[in-house]
Design a protein around this motif. Sequence first.
Motif, PDB file in Angstrom:
ATOM      1  N   LEU A  22       0.836  -1.207   0.000  1.00  0.00           N
ATOM      2  CA  LEU A  22       0.000   0.000   0.000  1.00  0.00           C
ATOM      3  C   LEU A  22       0.868   1.254   0.000  1.00  0.00           C
ATOM      4  N   GLU A  23       1.978   1.224   0.758  1.00  0.00           N
ATOM      5  CA  GLU A  23       2.869   2.373   0.829  1.00  0.00           C
ATOM      6  C   GLU A  23       3.595   2.588  -0.494  1.00  0.00           C
ATOM      7  N   ILE A  24       4.003   1.489  -1.139  1.00  0.00           N
ATOM      8  CA  ILE A  24       4.659   1.599  -2.445  1.00  0.00           C
ATOM      9  C   ILE A  24       3.698   2.199  -3.465  1.00  0.00           C
ATOM     10  N   LYS A  25       2.450   1.748  -3.449  1.00  0.00           N
ATOM     11  CA  LYS A  25       1.459   2.293  -4.388  1.00  0.00           C
ATOM     12  C   LYS A  25       1.150   3.749  -4.071  1.00  0.00           C
ATOM     13  N   ARG A  26       1.101   4.069  -2.785  1.00  0.00           N
ATOM     14  CA  ARG A  26       0.816   5.455  -2.389  1.00  0.00           C
ATOM     15  C   ARG A  26       1.921   6.389  -2.858  1.00  0.00           C
ATOM     16  N   SER A  27       3.162   5.884  -2.910  1.00  0.00           N
ATOM     17  CA  SER A  27       4.280   6.708  -3.355  1.00  0.00           C
ATOM     18  C   SER A  27       4.183   7.030  -4.842  1.00  0.00           C
TER      19      SER A  27
END
Length: 412
Positions: free
Chosen positions: A306-311
């Motif tokens: 989720l954090e990778i996609k949010r970036s």
Amino acid sequence: MDEPIVVGIDIGTTKVCTLVARVEGERTLRILGVGIEPSQGIRKGTIVDLASATQAISRSIEKAQRTSGLEITSALVSLAGSNIESYNSKGVVGISGRVIEMSDVNRALEQAQAVSPPHNREVIHIIQRGFSIDGQEGIRLPVGLHGYRLEVEAHVITASSAAVENLRKCVQASDVGVSQFVLNPLASGEVVLTDTEREMGVVVCDIGGGTSDMAIYINGDVWHTIVMPIGGNHITSDIAHGMSLSLSQAEEVKKLYGCANVEDVADSDVFTVRKFGEDRSSTVSRKELAEIINARVEEIFELLLLEIKRSGYDGLLPAGMVLTGGSSLLPGIRTVASNMLGIPVRIAGPENLLGLTDQLHSPAFSTSVGLLNWAILMNDATSVMRGSGGININLPKVDFEAIKTFFTRLLP
């Protein structure tokens, strides 16, 4: 000694590790002193008991001094915890058509930091992501080029001032100064990533006891960082609750029989353990243990995804993920990570070490050794800055390789 001595203190939720090393030849580290001590007073990378944390750090430093025979006066110190925040910024300065000097680069980076953080936060790193001159992008090292307008994209990492000051106070109680704080995943990245991976696009993830620390590298630079307050201790806690064990028992069971991938465990695999309230040991299925571990490991990588996609950089990571940290030693975790993230995953630890290295090749010590590598980069950068008078650069005499390494990797 002609060779510089470098010192790093890795203050984690599980352990405190102080390393003393001598730099030999082409950046080869000879470990002279090692001080490993169980952490106390530290939870999820943050000091929660100042006295206990100070004692653990002091014992670690004393061990390193005793084994190395050297007195430690200053060191680089690792930093993690949920108080870490980061953002991207731009800085622009005028050059008036002349040759760009180091002072111009410094001014541009200062402009990138023009938006001051709140009074309760302080800047830990300013890392350049690339330069542009008069609108031309993709410039890695602008020093020596002509231009009218220099622009830099920077990644700024901040931390809670109170958390940083508490950590500094614990270290200084042993009469050791903090030369710089270094974010955990950046230190780990120095020892586990290859130059090719940095250029292509890669995620380094250090999963420790209390936190999971991640940094995204693209085109050789850091583009995104995050520290999440979840790690191996949560897996241990799940085992303790799910199987009615003490935390120490659960940790031992995890290390001896744990597996993150349920499919790797046969239905017939069992082990014995004595649970709370029982007079004798009972037989437990390893598959049951694997299911408890798998649930938490999948949650960790779901949050990372989720954090990778949010970036916004999830489509720019052909080199996948490099997994390190103590929890990466859990059997089956690489398979679970690859399945959850849909990218290649490999596990890595420190290499090419000499001296007292019995334990240090483990991924659990990537941050510890990474601090020493970071210190080497700082020494190179300091030498360059001194040679240039700190402001103006005598171009024919400058070590451009050292400058390039410094500006490509980091700017504290």
